[in-house]
Structures are given as C-alpha cells and as structure tokens.
Design a protein around this motif. Sequence first.
Motif, PDB file in Angstrom:
ATOM      1  N   ARG A  97       0.851  -1.171   0.000  1.00 21.22           N
ATOM      2  CA  ARG A  97       0.000   0.000   0.000  1.00 21.22           C
ATOM      3  C   ARG A  97       0.899   1.237   0.000  1.00 21.22           C
ATOM      4  NH1 ARG A  97      -4.717   1.943   4.307  1.00 21.22           N
ATOM      5  NH2 ARG A  97      -5.881   3.113   2.732  1.00 21.22           N
ATOM      6  N   LYS A 152       1.455   5.138   0.466  1.00 22.03           N
ATOM      7  CA  LYS A 152       0.816   6.258   1.164  1.00 22.03           C
ATOM      8  C   LYS A 152       0.624   7.420   0.177  1.00 22.03           C
ATOM      9  CE  LYS A 152       1.506   9.363   5.024  1.00 22.03           C
ATOM     10  NZ  LYS A 152       2.348   9.718   6.152  1.00 22.03           N
ATOM     11  N   PRO A 153      -0.579   7.964   0.113  1.00 17.01           N
ATOM     12  CA  PRO A 153      -0.830   9.046  -0.840  1.00 17.01           C
ATOM     13  C   PRO A 153       0.076  10.249  -0.572  1.00 17.01           C
ATOM     14  CG  PRO A 153      -2.860   8.376   0.267  1.00 17.01           C
ATOM     15  CD  PRO A 153      -1.746   7.661   0.941  1.00 17.01           C
ATOM     16  N   GLN A 162       8.139   1.230   7.209  1.00 16.18           N
ATOM     17  CA  GLN A 162       8.824   2.213   8.045  1.00 16.18           C
ATOM     18  C   GLN A 162       7.815   3.117   8.765  1.00 16.18           C
ATOM     19  OE1 GLN A 162      10.174   4.533   4.254  1.00 16.18           O
ATOM     20  NE2 GLN A 162      10.854   5.732   6.010  1.00 16.18           N
ATOM     21  N   THR A 163       8.256   3.718   9.810  1.00 11.05           N
ATOM     22  CA  THR A 163       7.382   4.573  10.602  1.00 11.05           C
ATOM     23  C   THR A 163       6.784   5.682   9.738  1.00 11.05           C
ATOM     24  OG1 THR A 163       8.639   4.101  12.582  1.00 11.05           O
ATOM     25  CG2 THR A 163       7.310   6.113  12.611  1.00 11.05           C
ATOM     26  N   GLY A 164       5.517   5.878   9.902  1.00 13.55           N
ATOM     27  CA  GLY A 164       4.844   6.951   9.173  1.00 13.55           C
ATOM     28  C   GLY A 164       4.297   6.520   7.829  1.00 13.55           C
ATOM     29  N   ALA A 165       4.559   5.278   7.426  1.00 11.04           N
ATOM     30  CA  ALA A 165       4.130   4.847   6.097  1.00 11.04           C
ATOM     31  C   ALA A 165       2.659   4.444   6.053  1.00 11.04           C
ATOM     32  CB  ALA A 165       5.003   3.700   5.614  1.00 11.04           C
ATOM     33  N   GLY A 166       2.059   4.309   7.241  1.00 10.27           N
ATOM     34  CA  GLY A 166       0.613   4.045   7.249  1.00 10.27           C
ATOM     35  C   GLY A 166       0.188   2.693   7.796  1.00 10.27           C
ATOM     36  N   LYS A 167       1.028   2.081   8.620  1.00 13.19           N
ATOM     37  CA  LYS A 167       0.660   0.778   9.176  1.00 13.19           C
ATOM     38  C   LYS A 167      -0.530   0.899  10.109  1.00 13.19           C
ATOM     39  CE  LYS A 167       4.726   0.208  10.977  1.00 13.19           C
ATOM     40  NZ  LYS A 167       5.335   1.453  10.464  1.00 13.19           N
ATOM     41  N   TYR A 188      -2.567   3.378  10.379  1.00 17.38           N
ATOM     42  CA  TYR A 188      -3.724   3.869   9.636  1.00 17.38           C
ATOM     43  C   TYR A 188      -4.428   2.703   8.949  1.00 17.38           C
ATOM     44  CZ  TYR A 188      -6.494   6.527   6.289  1.00 17.38           C
ATOM     45  OH  TYR A 188      -7.525   7.042   5.557  1.00 17.38           O
TER      46      TYR A 188
HETATM   47  P1  ADP Z   1       2.800   4.067  10.908  1.00 21.60           P
HETATM   48  O1  ADP Z   1       1.847   3.384  11.805  1.00 21.60           O
HETATM   49  O2  ADP Z   1       3.262   3.225   9.803  1.00 21.60           O
HETATM   50  O3  ADP Z   1       3.918   4.685  11.654  1.00 21.60           O
HETATM   51  P2  ADP Z   1       0.625   5.876  10.538  1.00 21.60           P
HETATM   52  O4  ADP Z   1      -0.424   4.920  10.190  1.00 21.60           O
HETATM   53  O5  ADP Z   1       0.641   6.372  11.925  1.00 21.60           O
HETATM   54  O6  ADP Z   1       2.040   5.261  10.202  1.00 21.60           O
HETATM   55  O7  ADP Z   1       0.557   7.057   9.497  1.00 21.60           O
HETATM   56  C1  ADP Z   1       1.205   8.277   9.672  1.00 21.60           C
HETATM   57  C2  ADP Z   1       0.273   9.407   9.271  1.00 21.60           C
HETATM   58  O8  ADP Z   1      -0.097   9.295   7.918  1.00 21.60           O
HETATM   59  C3  ADP Z   1      -1.007   9.398  10.053  1.00 21.60           C
HETATM   60  O9  ADP Z   1      -1.375  10.707  10.354  1.00 21.60           O
HETATM   61  C4  ADP Z   1      -2.002   8.776   9.098  1.00 21.60           C
HETATM   62  O10 ADP Z   1      -3.299   9.249   9.343  1.00 21.60           O
HETATM   63  C5  ADP Z   1      -1.490   9.205   7.745  1.00 21.60           C
HETATM   64  N1  ADP Z   1      -1.764   8.198   6.727  1.00 21.60           N
HETATM   65  C6  ADP Z   1      -1.093   7.052   6.551  1.00 21.60           C
HETATM   66  N2  ADP Z   1      -1.587   6.363   5.490  1.00 21.60           N
HETATM   67  C7  ADP Z   1      -2.577   7.103   4.999  1.00 21.60           C
HETATM   68  C8  ADP Z   1      -3.490   6.938   3.900  1.00 21.60           C
HETATM   69  N3  ADP Z   1      -3.454   5.864   3.121  1.00 21.60           N
HETATM   70  N4  ADP Z   1      -4.383   7.905   3.686  1.00 21.60           N
HETATM   71  C9  ADP Z   1      -4.427   8.995   4.462  1.00 21.60           C
HETATM   72  N5  ADP Z   1      -3.611   9.206   5.512  1.00 21.60           N
HETATM   73  C10 ADP Z   1      -2.688   8.284   5.789  1.00 21.60           C
END
Ligand code: ADP
Length: 815
Positions: A26, A28-29, A108-113, A115
């Motif tokens: 997936r 991230k947009p 990696q951190t911030g990639a959307g896991k 979410y």
């Molecule tokens: P991770 O858990 O991998 O560290 P997060 O899920 O916390 O990452 O995502 C980091 C930020 O990006 C959050 O604010 C999240 O809402 C946003 N984000 C991640 N993936 C998406 C997505 N597909 N669409 C919209 N926002 C996203």
Amino acid sequence: MMRRKNGNKRYFTRMGTRKKVHTFVRVKPTDDFAHEMIKYGDDNKSIDIHLKKDTRRGVVNNQQTDWSFKLDGVLHNASQDLVYETVAKDVVAQALDGYNGTIMCYGQTGAGKTYTMTGTTENYKHRGILPRALQQVFRMIEERPTHAITVRVSYLEIYNESLFDLLSTLPYVGPSVTPMTIVENPQGVFIKGLSVHLTSQEEDAFSLLFEGETNRIIASHTMNKNSSRSHCIFTIYVEAHSRTLSDEKYITSKINLVDLAGSERLGKSGSEGRVLKEATYINKSLSFLEQAIIALGDQKREHIPFRQCKLTHALKDSLGGNCNMVLLTNIYGEAAQLEETLSSLRFASRMKLVTTEPAINEKYDAERMVKNLEKELALLKQELAIHDSIWSSLTCSSSSSKANRTLVNYDPMDEIQIAEINSQVRRYLEGTLDEIDIINLRQIQEVFNQFRVVLSQQEQEVESALRRKYTLIDKNDFAAISAVQKAGLVDVDGHLVGEPDGQGFGLGVTPFSAKPGKKSKSKKTFKEQFSSSARKEGASSPVSGKELDVSTSKTQLTPSSKEGDVKDMTIRERETSSIEPLPSDSPKEELRPPRPSTPPPKPVAFEDFKNERGSEINRIFKENKSILNERRKRASETTQRINAIKREMDVTKEALNFQKSLREKQGEYENKGLMIIDEEEFLLILKLKDLKKQYRTEYQDLRDLRAEIQYCQHLVDQCRHRLLTEFDIWYNESFFIPEDLQVALKPGGSIRPGMVPVSRIMSLGEDAQDKFSQLQQVLLPEGPDSVAFYNAKVKTEQKHNYLKTMMGLQQAHRK
Ligand code: ADP
Ligand code: MG
C-alpha cells in the motif's frame, strides 16, 4: 473410532493445499509522488523501482539501479474500504470456517501501518482493518443461526521484548501479579496473563478496541514509550459449536492483526539509552521475524527459530503453518524514502516465497461426545435385551440363534432406510399396508418418528387448505377480531374468531340474535364445516381471505383506551420530571451547616439526603413505587377474576354438553332445516357467550396492565438509580471535596480545561446523549452500520474523561 455416516462434511479438515503468503503493497498518498522512480505494472501486481545514477551513489552501495517486485496487489490511492476487501475479507471469512489467519502490516514509521490496521477512531469512514474485521465477524455470525459462535478478543503490545496487555485497564481484569509469559501446549501458543475478553456484540468489541488504542496512546506519554517502536497484536478468537447437540465437533480459530514496529534501520551510532535499546530490540525482532519466515519458506528446514524473540514466539502458530497469511507492506511514494521503500519491498518479496498449508482447527467437545456415546450405549443395550427375549422365546437354545444374532444391524438408520419407513407409515395410514414388521429397536423408534413426521405434514396440509379457503385469525388478536366484527361479517362467537380456551364451541356463523328454533346446522364443528364446504366446489366462504385483509400473525396490542392514554400521560410526565437534573446549586446548599470533621456513616447520611436535597427525587421514587404496587395488585385481582370466569365457563360448557346429549338422546327436532333447542339450552348458550365476552375484556385489561407494570418497573429502577447517584454526589460534595475546590468547580468558577463540573461527573450519561445526537447527524450519511462504532467511541472517551477528572479531584484534595 466413531462411525459418522452423516457427519457434516464442511467440518472435515482439508489439508494438503499449499498456499502462498499473500503480499500486498500500500502506497501512502502524497502530492510528491516519485513518478520517475516508482512505476506500477498494468496488472496492479508489480512495482518497479528505478534509481537515478546520481542519487544512487549516496543511497546504495551496489551497482544495481533497477528492481522489479511481483506481488499479489499494489494498492495505490486505495480507500480503506478497498484495502479491507482486498487484504482482509477472505481471511476473516475463512476464520469462521476454522482457519487461523494472520494479517501483518510492515513498513517504516509513518508509512501508514497503524492507519491501515486501526484507521482513525474519529471517523467511521476511515476505520481500518481491525474494526472492519470485527464487523464482518459479527455479521457472519448473524448469518449462521445453526451455530453458537463465541468471539473473544485480546490486545497485546510487545515493547523492548516485554509484553503489555493493552486491555488490562478494564475494571474486571485488574493488574496482573506476575509478568506475562508465552506458553506452548498441544493446542497452540498462548500468552499467560494476557486478558481475553468475551464480546457478544459489535459495540462491545469496538469498546475493547478503543480501550486498547487509548491505552496505547496513554502509555506513549506516561511510560515514555514510542508507539512506533512496539509491535501490537490484536487477536480475535472464534469458537463455533453446532446447535445440533449430536454434533460433537467444534471449530476454533484466531485472527491475528499485527501492527509491526517501524522497520527503518535505526542508526545505533550516536544514540544511547532508551533509543539505543529500542533500536536494538526492533532491529532484532524484525530480523528474527525475517529469519523465521525464510525458514518457513524453505520446505527442507525442520527447525524454525520461533523462540528467538517475543514477536515470533507469540505468533508461532500464526506464522506460516496452517494459517492464511497476508503481509501488507506500507511504503512512502516519495523519493526521499526510497531506500527504506526498497528494503520493505525486499522483505515483501521474501515473504512471498513462504507457503502455508491452511487447515481447519477442529476439536471435539468431550462432554457432548460422552453424552452421545452414552445414548448410543443405552440404545444398544436395549436392543440386545430385546433380542435376547425374542430369541429365547422363539427358539430353543441352539447354536443357530447365535449365528443369526450376528446379522443384527446396530448401525444408525441412513436416509434411504428412513425414507422406506416413511413410505411404510404412509401406506399403513392409508390402509394399503396391514402391518409394519418389527425389526429392531432403532427401527421401532424410527417408525414412531415417521408417524410424527407424517402427522405434522398432514396438519400443515389441512391448515394451508384452510388458509386458502378462510382467513384464520389469531385468537388473541383482538384488533383483528373487532375489525371483523365491525365489518359485520362474522358473529361475536363465530368460529373464525377463535375461542379463548382454544376449544371450538361451534355455533356457526349465524348471529346470536337469531331466534331460538331458527338455528340451522349450528352444531357443526369447524372441521365439518370446512370439509363440507370444501366438498362443494366453488362454494364461497362467509369470510374469505380476499374480502378481509386481516393479519394472521401473532397477537398485537390494540391501541390503548382513552383511560389508558391518560394513565400513560401521567407516567410519562413523571418520568421526565424524574430525569430532569436536580438543581445542584440550589439555595439549600448555601445554608448547609458546617461540615463535620468525620463523615457520617452512609446509611445515616442517606436518610438526611432523602429529607434534604434528595427529597424531590425520593418523593418521585416513592410515588412511582406505589403506582407500581397498585398496578401489580390490580393485575393479580384481574388474574383471579379471569380464573373465576374460566371456571364458570367450564361449568357452563359442561352443562351445555349435557343438554346437547340429552337432546340427541331424545331425538332432535328439525323445522325446515332449523334445529330446535329448548330454552334452558338457549340460556346456557347466552350465558356462555356473555362469559366469553367478560373473559376477553378482562384478558385485555390484564395485558394492558402487564405492559404498564413493565413500564413502571423501568421507571422505578431509573429513579432508584438516580437517587443513589445523586446521593453519592451529595455525599462526596458534603464530606470529601474541599469547599474551595467546589467553588472553583461551580459555574463561573475557575474550572480547569478538560474538567467536568462536579455536578456533571456522575451524570455523564446525559453528556453522552448530547454527543451521540451530534454524532448521529454526522454519521447519518454513513448509515446505521456506524452506530455501534460511534457508541463505543463515545463510551470509551467518557470513561477516560471520568477517570481523568476523578484523578484530578483526588490530587487536588491531597494538596
Ligand atoms: P505508521 O503506523 O506506519 O507509523 P501511521 O499509520 O501512523 O504510520 O501514518 C502516519 C500518518 O499518515 C497518520 O497521520 C495517518 O493518518 C497518515 N496516513 C497514513 N496512510 C494514509 C493513507 N493511506 N491515507 C491517508 N492518511 C494516511
Ligand atoms: Mg504506527
């Protein structure tokens, strides 16, 4: 060991089909997507990475500039909905058939896991895999009424090789005394000390999820944990037992939803203390995860190193093996993150090599099994006893008897044998078969069974024939009855209306106003009537289904009487007045006597409270209670009256029967086709009619009363609760919360942000209501599915607010 001819095939363990781990990516947009470097295949199943020469030098050491990764799907700009459909739906569906499933988010951190896994808890539309999986599970349970299915959940966090229970804050769990450990037994791996919570509905499950999420966030503040450095495993445990008691097999399964720690390589150089420790642990656990996965992918490997770290150990029976496994790799689409993206995609492609062999987790319910065996044994014993007696009476003791006996078949009947018996029974009933041979006990039992089957089929046939011809009205459906009566189509005591005692007292459809002696064919039973009119082809019935659209469904309460409406009103008024918040800062408070040094015992204080501030609510409580008692008394009197009427009806009916038999003995008189009955009989008929009317009126009253009692009971409970709650607030205010703090808490006082005024602490229910109505307006476009989600959310927030406030109060008090 067991014969199971008709065993449910669905439950047989299917083995041998190897399946690859499903891998998805997936992205991230981003507005800054690296179009030059990241390209998707047309089939949306591959992703190509191209590194420009100049950037390459600083990024990777080898010479390679192009990579191509084949996966099961690339999710780019995909909605949460689509992600769930693609990634999780099948895994969850199969879990209900007994397959374990694991879905992991890696990246990696911030990639959307997070979410992807949890989604946002604020917005229903953006909810992630966890809440959607719970929803799917509960929806599928509804669709399987043949099974009793239980759902449990747990939420585990692994941080720096320590295990944390994210649901340990629930009041009934309590802090654990010993640290959690991972335990292996023949049933699989489980975590000793981890709380597992039974949930019977979606909303409860959401509450648990939110509780865990809240704790995850709180822990990151209070314990200084970096939430992106921990692995979180939300597990849904499913157990499905057939509702057919003879089925002793049941299935269990787990769905593990894993939000892994950030996979980025953490530089050890320069970092120290906590960060170094975290880096070491994460690097280790993810590389152990990878080692375990590589070992799993290698079919020749005997030993899989699961126990090297907590993550793989906890997931031992959920990685590879007999599970459905999905890996979702979350990546950034930006050039700056390309190195980590590459590393994540490499992990995904290694994971793709792993095969699993999904199999159903089937178990035997020992208790059911014993019961079934006991039944079987008892039956066989009886069978033997019968044979012993038959043989000893039929034959002299000889060796041939023994030889014959071995031919006896003790097997349960199969479908063909049962069908044969059914046909015998039918022929027997028709008279084309004179007798049914007795073979053995099982067969005798089946013959009886089939008698029952045939009988109930015939009953149904008769009923549906009746329904085609007549409109049958539920005998308790007074609304329908009165509708029919109003329409003037049927007499008060016509057959179609039905009798209160269920016995047809057949007086036909001629109105009672008919003079005695003019009654014609009035003694026919309903059945006779039916069959005679049925015989007459095309004869129209007095009340045909077409003419009258009267429901035949179960009883409904008729609209309440005028008087009933008045009663209702008064109760409703009382209810509202009892709910209205009592003025908490009434002048009385100001006049309160100085506070005693030691608080009085609660029972004493409660008496005071009832006379003072609680007097109004206490009055309402008492009033409602007395109304309730009065209604109960009336209900009991009405019941007695109904019983008396019923007895009298029985006596009258007996007398009528006697008259009837007398008349029949003396020979019946007929005048132009009309039956002539004497005055005594006629009076009895009138009396019975009158009694029935009384019976119905009383019965209706009783039903109204019962509804009212239920309602009043609810009110009384509510008042009692309110009284106690108000008392608690008053007690705390009067004897515990410092006066200066109370001043601060009063409207206009210096209330700290985030604090709830003390008068509202205990009445959070109303806040919730407000919030809920607000939310409902927001969520209406999302449909009713989201109600449970938001309900759970509000409740979890409320609880935490309350705890926060209470803690604040305690601290203030201590100061
Ligand atoms: P991770 O858990 O991998 O560290 P997060 O899920 O916390 O990452 O995502 C980091 C930020 O990006 C959050 O604010 C999240 O809402 C946003 N984000 C991640 N993936 C998406 C997505 N597909 N669409 C919209 N926002 C996203
Ligand atoms: Mg995260």
